[in-house]
Design a protein around this motif. Structure first.
Motif, mmCIF file in Angstrom:
data_model
loop_
_atom_site.group_PDB
_atom_site.id
_atom_site.type_symbol
_atom_site.label_atom_id
_atom_site.label_comp_id
_atom_site.label_asym_id
_atom_site.label_seq_id
_atom_site.Cartn_x
_atom_site.Cartn_y
_atom_site.Cartn_z
ATOM 1 N N SER A 35 16.687 10.704 12.980
ATOM 2 C CA SER A 35 17.287 11.930 13.000
ATOM 3 C C SER A 35 17.454 12.655 11.451
ATOM 4 N N THR A 36 17.191 11.173 10.331
ATOM 5 C CA THR A 36 16.665 11.854 8.948
ATOM 6 C C THR A 36 16.165 12.319 9.240
ATOM 7 N N ALA A 37 14.588 11.214 9.830
ATOM 8 C CA ALA A 37 12.959 12.367 9.803
ATOM 9 C C ALA A 37 12.734 12.911 10.324
ATOM 10 N N TRP A 38 13.595 13.638 11.100
ATOM 11 C CA TRP A 38 13.527 14.758 11.733
ATOM 12 C C TRP A 38 14.102 16.355 10.497
ATOM 13 N N ALA A 39 15.542 15.669 10.237
ATOM 14 C CA ALA A 39 15.709 16.822 8.467
ATOM 15 C C ALA A 39 14.679 16.339 7.858
ATOM 16 N N CYS A 40 14.230 15.407 7.716
ATOM 17 C CA CYS A 40 13.286 15.319 6.213
ATOM 18 C C CYS A 40 11.609 15.852 6.099
ATOM 19 N N ASN A 41 11.319 16.213 7.837
ATOM 20 C CA ASN A 41 9.970 16.762 7.967
ATOM 21 C C ASN A 41 8.956 15.388 8.150
ATOM 22 N N ALA A 42 9.463 14.202 8.419
ATOM 23 C CA ALA A 42 8.639 12.703 8.762
ATOM 24 C C ALA A 42 8.249 12.651 9.574
ATOM 25 N N PRO A 43 6.708 12.042 9.745
ATOM 26 C CA PRO A 43 5.821 11.584 10.698
ATOM 27 C C PRO A 43 5.947 9.962 11.167
ATOM 28 N N VAL A 44 7.411 9.845 11.697
ATOM 29 C CA VAL A 44 7.430 8.997 12.884
ATOM 30 C C VAL A 44 7.373 8.579 13.705
ATOM 31 N N LEU A 45 6.467 7.734 13.747
ATOM 32 C CA LEU A 45 5.922 6.659 16.001
ATOM 33 C C LEU A 45 7.005 6.034 16.262
ATOM 34 N N VAL A 46 8.504 5.921 17.169
ATOM 35 C CA VAL A 46 8.870 4.839 17.595
ATOM 36 C C VAL A 46 8.356 4.741 19.341
ATOM 37 N N ILE A 47 7.957 3.177 19.015
ATOM 38 C CA ILE A 47 7.590 2.730 20.512
ATOM 39 C C ILE A 47 9.292 1.687 20.821
ATOM 40 N N ALA A 48 9.660 2.188 22.124
ATOM 41 C CA ALA A 48 10.409 1.853 22.523
ATOM 42 C C ALA A 48 10.288 1.167 23.968
ATOM 43 N N GLY A 49 10.827 0.064 24.083
ATOM 44 C CA GLY A 49 10.538 -0.643 25.084
ATOM 45 C C GLY A 49 11.917 0.186 26.627
ATOM 46 N N GLN A 50 11.405 -0.221 27.599
ATOM 47 C CA GLN A 50 11.928 0.216 28.879
ATOM 48 C C GLN A 50 12.275 -0.958 29.536
ATOM 49 N N ILE A 51 13.003 -0.274 30.887
ATOM 50 C CA ILE A 51 13.402 -1.971 31.503
ATOM 51 C C ILE A 51 12.308 -1.523 32.423
ATOM 52 N N TRP A 52 12.190 -2.652 32.881
ATOM 53 C CA TRP A 52 11.648 -2.945 34.616
ATOM 54 C C TRP A 52 11.242 -2.206 35.402
ATOM 55 N N GLU A 53 9.909 -2.224 35.705
ATOM 56 C CA GLU A 53 9.408 -1.362 36.687
ATOM 57 C C GLU A 53 10.225 -0.636 37.777
ATOM 58 N N HIS A 54 10.296 -2.210 38.412
ATOM 59 C CA HIS A 54 11.191 -2.519 39.219
ATOM 60 C C HIS A 54 13.128 -2.124 39.942
ATOM 61 N N GLN A 55 13.283 -1.985 37.901
ATOM 62 C CA GLN A 55 14.564 -1.241 37.706
ATOM 63 C C GLN A 55 14.386 -0.052 37.356
#
Length: 178
Positions: A88-108
């Motif tokens: 949210s801070t990066a959004w408000a301050c116009n900062a390019p931030v890449l977040v790589i998030a995991g996910q749950i297992w494909e079968h779930q």
């Protein structure tokens, strides 16, 4: 074409886009990605943190002080939610931030069964705080997804961008064109 895991394809694509530093917090859904980081440790540095919020704030700080894209890695669900304040801070301050998030297992995925770190519609939730949010379905899709993330990060108004992948896809091997 190279035979790579999904995690290796993400890491190779980050390196191709000039990333040399990543801020991350390991977790079970991210094991295959962190294995890939370890395999390329001469090319990319991982700075480990103790909380997802600090991970994302460090990527934000790196971005605004270096002029480069800040990259952070978090586990799904509560990990990504913990990073939301910094995004949210990066959004408000116009900062390019890449977040790589995991996910749950494909079968779930998408079954709403209470899997570890599962939250309903993770991508839909984070899309409100990012310029784009992309689910990478297969290892061979990772380079194009990372390239599109960098296009988003470098065009128009700078805003954070999210990509995510299931742990089994991060570990699955495929022929990948970088």
């Amino acid at each position: 074409m190279a035979e790579l895991t999904g995690g290796q394809a993400i890491v190779a694509s980050l390196i191709e886009n000039g990333v040399d530093t990543v801020f991350g917090l390991p977790g079970v859904q991210m094991d295959n990605l962190f294995d890939a980081f370890h395999g390329r440790q001469d090319d990319i540095r991982v700075i480990h943190t103790r909380h997802e919020q600090s991970t994302a704030y460090m990527a934000y700080g790196y971005s605004i002080t270096s002029g480069k894209i800040g990259v952070c890695v978090v586990v799904p669900g509560p990990g990504l939610l913990n990073a939301a304040g910094a995004l949210s801070t990066a959004w408000a301050c116009n900062a390019p931030v890449l977040v790589i998030a995991g996910q749950i297992w494909e079968h779930q995925y998408g079954k709403d069964i209470g899997a570890l770190h599962e939250i309903p519609d993770q991508r839909g939730m984070i899309a409100h705080l990012t310029k784009s949010a992309t689910f990478i379905e297969r290892p061979e899709d990772a380079p194009a997804a990372v390239q599109e993330a960098f296009r988003q990060l470098q065009s128009g108004r700078p805003r954070p961008v999210e990509i995510e992948m299931t742990p089994d896809m991060m570990g699955r091997t495929a022929n990948v064109k970088l």
